[in-house]
Design a protein around this motif. Structure first.
Motif, PDB file in Angstrom:
ATOM      1  N   VAL A 108     -17.678  45.314  18.468  1.00  0.00           N
ATOM      2  CA  VAL A 108     -16.246  45.374  18.140  1.00  0.00           C
ATOM      3  C   VAL A 108     -15.779  44.065  17.521  1.00  0.00           C
ATOM      4  O   VAL A 108     -15.021  44.060  16.547  1.00  0.00           O
ATOM      5  CB  VAL A 108     -15.416  45.713  19.397  1.00  0.00           C
ATOM      6  N   GLY A 109     -16.243  42.950  18.054  1.00  0.00           N
ATOM      7  CA  GLY A 109     -15.850  41.659  17.494  1.00  0.00           C
ATOM      8  C   GLY A 109     -16.329  41.484  16.068  1.00  0.00           C
ATOM      9  O   GLY A 109     -15.582  41.007  15.206  1.00  0.00           O
ATOM     10  N   ASP A 110     -17.584  41.853  15.802  1.00  0.00           N
ATOM     11  CA  ASP A 110     -18.130  41.730  14.449  1.00  0.00           C
ATOM     12  C   ASP A 110     -17.406  42.636  13.463  1.00  0.00           C
ATOM     13  O   ASP A 110     -17.052  42.228  12.345  1.00  0.00           O
ATOM     14  CB  ASP A 110     -19.617  42.092  14.447  1.00  0.00           C
ATOM     15  N   LEU A 111     -17.208  43.884  13.855  1.00  0.00           N
ATOM     16  CA  LEU A 111     -16.566  44.860  12.971  1.00  0.00           C
ATOM     17  C   LEU A 111     -15.108  44.485  12.711  1.00  0.00           C
ATOM     18  O   LEU A 111     -14.649  44.488  11.559  1.00  0.00           O
ATOM     19  CB  LEU A 111     -16.663  46.259  13.583  1.00  0.00           C
ATOM     20  N   THR A 112     -14.386  44.153  13.760  1.00  0.00           N
ATOM     21  CA  THR A 112     -12.978  43.785  13.610  1.00  0.00           C
ATOM     22  C   THR A 112     -12.835  42.499  12.811  1.00  0.00           C
ATOM     23  O   THR A 112     -11.955  42.373  11.943  1.00  0.00           O
ATOM     24  CB  THR A 112     -12.318  43.620  14.989  1.00  0.00           C
ATOM     25  N   GLY A 113     -13.694  41.526  13.092  1.00  0.00           N
ATOM     26  CA  GLY A 113     -13.629  40.265  12.363  1.00  0.00           C
ATOM     27  C   GLY A 113     -13.855  40.445  10.878  1.00  0.00           C
ATOM     28  O   GLY A 113     -13.156  39.839  10.056  1.00  0.00           O
ATOM     29  N   LEU A 114     -14.830  41.294  10.515  1.00  0.00           N
ATOM     30  CA  LEU A 114     -15.089  41.522   9.086  1.00  0.00           C
ATOM     31  C   LEU A 114     -13.922  42.266   8.440  1.00  0.00           C
ATOM     32  O   LEU A 114     -13.513  41.941   7.320  1.00  0.00           O
ATOM     33  CB  LEU A 114     -16.389  42.295   8.900  1.00  0.00           C
ATOM     34  N   ALA A 115     -13.387  43.266   9.139  1.00  0.00           N
ATOM     35  CA  ALA A 115     -12.231  43.985   8.604  1.00  0.00           C
ATOM     36  C   ALA A 115     -11.068  43.024   8.354  1.00  0.00           C
ATOM     37  O   ALA A 115     -10.388  43.100   7.321  1.00  0.00           O
ATOM     38  CB  ALA A 115     -11.814  45.101   9.559  1.00  0.00           C
ATOM     39  N   CYS A 116     -10.842  42.109   9.294  1.00  0.00           N
ATOM     40  CA  CYS A 116      -9.744  41.145   9.136  1.00  0.00           C
ATOM     41  C   CYS A 116     -10.061  40.107   8.062  1.00  0.00           C
ATOM     42  O   CYS A 116      -9.141  39.582   7.419  1.00  0.00           O
ATOM     43  CB  CYS A 116      -9.454  40.464  10.466  1.00  0.00           C
ATOM     44  N   ALA A 117     -11.335  39.821   7.847  1.00  0.00           N
ATOM     45  CA  ALA A 117     -11.706  38.871   6.797  1.00  0.00           C
ATOM     46  C   ALA A 117     -11.356  39.401   5.416  1.00  0.00           C
ATOM     47  O   ALA A 117     -10.961  38.640   4.526  1.00  0.00           O
ATOM     48  CB  ALA A 117     -13.201  38.563   6.883  1.00  0.00           C
ATOM     49  N   ILE A 118     -11.517  40.713   5.228  1.00  0.00           N
ATOM     50  CA  ILE A 118     -11.294  41.288   3.897  1.00  0.00           C
ATOM     51  C   ILE A 118      -9.914  41.913   3.745  1.00  0.00           C
ATOM     52  O   ILE A 118      -9.462  42.142   2.625  1.00  0.00           O
ATOM     53  CB  ILE A 118     -12.384  42.331   3.565  1.00  0.00           C
ATOM     54  N   LEU A 119      -9.227  42.185   4.851  1.00  0.00           N
ATOM     55  CA  LEU A 119      -7.910  42.805   4.779  1.00  0.00           C
ATOM     56  C   LEU A 119      -6.895  41.811   4.226  1.00  0.00           C
ATOM     57  O   LEU A 119      -6.644  40.764   4.823  1.00  0.00           O
ATOM     58  CB  LEU A 119      -7.479  43.280   6.175  1.00  0.00           C
ATOM     59  N   LYS A 120      -6.345  42.120   3.075  1.00  0.00           N
ATOM     60  CA  LYS A 120      -5.359  41.263   2.422  1.00  0.00           C
ATOM     61  C   LYS A 120      -5.886  39.831   2.255  1.00  0.00           C
ATOM     62  O   LYS A 120      -5.156  38.865   2.356  1.00  0.00           O
ATOM     63  CB  LYS A 120      -4.031  41.300   3.183  1.00  0.00           C
ATOM     64  N   ARG A 121      -7.205  39.736   2.062  1.00  0.00           N
ATOM     65  CA  ARG A 121      -7.921  38.464   1.856  1.00  0.00           C
ATOM     66  C   ARG A 121      -7.833  37.522   3.054  1.00  0.00           C
ATOM     67  O   ARG A 121      -7.942  36.304   2.919  1.00  0.00           O
ATOM     68  CB  ARG A 121      -7.435  37.758   0.587  1.00  0.00           C
ATOM     69  N   GLY A 122      -7.634  38.092   4.231  1.00  0.00           N
ATOM     70  CA  GLY A 122      -7.688  37.261   5.427  1.00  0.00           C
ATOM     71  C   GLY A 122      -6.530  37.490   6.373  1.00  0.00           C
ATOM     72  O   GLY A 122      -5.414  37.043   6.116  1.00  0.00           O
ATOM     73  N   THR A 123      -6.789  38.205   7.464  1.00  0.00           N
ATOM     74  CA  THR A 123      -5.782  38.507   8.482  1.00  0.00           C
ATOM     75  C   THR A 123      -6.238  37.917   9.808  1.00  0.00           C
ATOM     76  O   THR A 123      -7.437  37.882  10.106  1.00  0.00           O
ATOM     77  CB  THR A 123      -5.607  40.031   8.624  1.00  0.00           C
ATOM     78  N   GLY A 124      -5.297  37.461  10.605  1.00  0.00           N
ATOM     79  CA  GLY A 124      -5.641  36.836  11.881  1.00  0.00           C
ATOM     80  C   GLY A 124      -6.121  37.835  12.912  1.00  0.00           C
ATOM     81  O   GLY A 124      -5.715  38.995  12.916  1.00  0.00           O
ATOM     82  N   PHE A 125      -6.999  37.368  13.803  1.00  0.00           N
ATOM     83  CA  PHE A 125      -7.437  38.236  14.902  1.00  0.00           C
ATOM     84  C   PHE A 125      -7.780  37.405  16.133  1.00  0.00           C
ATOM     85  O   PHE A 125      -8.032  36.201  16.040  1.00  0.00           O
ATOM     86  CB  PHE A 125      -8.599  39.136  14.479  1.00  0.00           C
ATOM     87  N   ILE A 126      -7.734  38.065  17.275  1.00  0.00           N
ATOM     88  CA  ILE A 126      -8.013  37.438  18.566  1.00  0.00           C
ATOM     89  C   ILE A 126      -9.199  38.135  19.203  1.00  0.00           C
ATOM     90  O   ILE A 126      -9.218  39.362  19.319  1.00  0.00           O
ATOM     91  CB  ILE A 126      -6.781  37.513  19.492  1.00  0.00           C
ATOM     92  N   GLN A 127     -10.179  37.356  19.612  1.00  0.00           N
ATOM     93  CA  GLN A 127     -11.367  37.900  20.258  1.00  0.00           C
ATOM     94  C   GLN A 127     -11.130  38.002  21.773  1.00  0.00           C
ATOM     95  O   GLN A 127     -10.775  37.013  22.423  1.00  0.00           O
ATOM     96  CB  GLN A 127     -12.572  36.984  19.995  1.00  0.00           C
ATOM     97  N   LEU A 128     -11.373  39.191  22.305  1.00  0.00           N
ATOM     98  CA  LEU A 128     -11.277  39.442  23.741  1.00  0.00           C
ATOM     99  C   LEU A 128     -12.619  40.003  24.207  1.00  0.00           C
ATOM    100  O   LEU A 128     -12.758  41.196  24.491  1.00  0.00           O
ATOM    101  CB  LEU A 128     -10.137  40.429  24.043  1.00  0.00           C
ATOM    102  N   PRO A 129     -13.650  39.164  24.269  1.00  0.00           N
ATOM    103  CA  PRO A 129     -15.000  39.640  24.569  1.00  0.00           C
ATOM    104  C   PRO A 129     -15.144  40.070  26.024  1.00  0.00           C
ATOM    105  O   PRO A 129     -14.712  39.360  26.943  1.00  0.00           O
ATOM    106  CB  PRO A 129     -15.875  38.418  24.262  1.00  0.00           C
ATOM    107  N   THR A 130     -15.788  41.210  26.235  1.00  0.00           N
ATOM    108  CA  THR A 130     -15.920  41.760  27.580  1.00  0.00           C
ATOM    109  C   THR A 130     -17.369  41.814  28.060  1.00  0.00           C
ATOM    110  O   THR A 130     -17.639  42.375  29.117  1.00  0.00           O
ATOM    111  CB  THR A 130     -15.324  43.180  27.638  1.00  0.00           C
TER     112      THR A 130
END
Length: 369
Positions: A108-130
């Motif tokens: 989830v962290g990898d997928l979400t991070g990549l989506a946020c990297a390319i979304l609008k050329r860079g969107t913020g995200f918070i990692q909540l690793p479980t």
């Protein structure tokens, strides 16, 4: 609670390690908007176990939450899932200044991070690793990626989170095998650069695996601090310093590929076996003593992690395993650098490794142990 800074200039952020952190995200996290729902991308298992605590805390602080659920394990790191997620984030009206939450393990962290990297050329995200693996490894450092038919994590980007919360309470729901797999990455930090930490784990590793709160926080905080120091010096793996974090991974990724990236061999298990192989290969090159190689093997085995290729039941030889290594992201000018050891706590980057010799070594490992 421990707070470890990841010093990256304008992209610096903190990693919080402690208990009960999910409930307090609204008071720790910045960038959470109240005029629209907070987007939460969550692994289905993590959502079932921990979603109520996280969502309850956010709603108590006046936030609404929109949920995108992910299932399917490593297979979810795919083009199709990336497309689905980015379309969903756009439908939510996510802006560059927003914070997308990633709740779950490394997938989830990898997928979400990549989506946020390319979304609008860079969107913020918070990692909540479980998972333990995600808390000490993938959630920190900004590497994001999906898998392709050519190999694992070959399509990705460096995109740092704005905050990481490693809630120790989430680890109580992990299956023992998943916990041991994450522990392999904890061991890695001792083997590659901290002999005192390795000695502590040799003596007190059982307390970590039994989820003793004090031992667990010490192990996780020490691991994250080690990674943060390396990432701060070599964020994009250009100097070779960050490459040391790949100890065990070159061998491990080949073994994962040979087992079809399936639950036959979890990533952490592959790293554990890969560290053993790296230690033994270092001894083969007379750079590491046989005693130290044996010690690495014993400590890995004492954690219930694999130490022998033969236990995997592979239908391939050393040449087939080294062929998988040719897809490694670290390949440069046809040469694959290996992370090897001069001693416990002394990892180094070897650029003169002959893959034919590695294949012969792996054949011997399959037969001799």
């Amino acid at each position: 609670m421990s707070v470890i800074p990841v010093e990256l200039g304008g992209r610096s952020y903190d990693v919080h390690v402690g208990r009960g952190l999910l409930e307090t995200l609204a008071t720790i996290g910045s960038g959470l908007k109240k005029n629209r729902a907070v987007p939460l991308v969550a692994d289905s298992n993590a959502l079932a176990h921990h979603g109520a605590r996280l969502i309850g805390g956010l709603e108590s602080a006046g936030h609404r939450v929109a949920i995108h659920e992910i299932s399917g394990g490593e297979a979810a790191k795919s083009w199709s899932q990336l497309e689905r997620l980015t379309d969903w984030l756009l439908a939510q009206g996510v802006e560059r200044g927003d914070r997308v939450l990633a709740l779950g393990g490394g997938v989830v962290g990898d997928l979400t991070g990549l989506a946020c990297a390319i979304l609008k050329r860079g969107t913020g995200f918070i990692q909540l690793p479980t998972t333990l693996l995600a808390q000490v490894d993938s959630s920190v450092g900004g590497k994001t990626a999906i898998n392709t038919s050519a190999g694992k994590n070959l399509v990705g980007a460096f995109h740092q989170p704005s905050l990481v919360l490693a809630d120790l309470d989430t680890l109580a729901t992990l299956p023992p095998r998943e916990l041991r797999a994450g522990y392999a990455e904890v061991l890695k930090y001792g083997v590659l650069g901290d002999p005192a930490f390795f000695n502590w784990l040799s003596d007190d590793g059982a307390a970590v695996l039994s989820l003793d709160p004090e031992a667990l926080e010490h192990a996780i905080s020490t691991s994250i601090a080690a990674k943060a120091r390396i990432v701060a010096k070599d964020e994009r793996e250009t100097s070779g310093r960050r490459a040391l974090l790949n100890l065990g991974h070159t061998f491990g990724h080949a073994l994962e590929a040979a087992t079809g990236f399936s639950d036959r061999l979890l990533h952490g298990e592959a790293v554990a076996l890969g560290m053993v192989l790296a230690a033994r290969y270092s001894a083969r090159r007379n750079h590491l003593s046989l005693d130290d190689a044996d010690r690495v093997t014993r400590v890995v085995a004492s954690a219930g992690l694999p130490t022998e290729i033969s236990a995997l039941g592979l239908d391939c030889d050393g040449s087939a395993l080294t062929a998988h290594m040719l897809h490694d992201k670290k390949m440069k000018s046809g040469t694959l650098p290996f992370i090897l050891l001069r001693g416990i706590g002394e990892a180094y980057l070897a650029r003169d490794v002959d893959l034919a010799d590695v294949a012969q070594f792996l054949d011997g490992q399959s037969q001799a142990h």
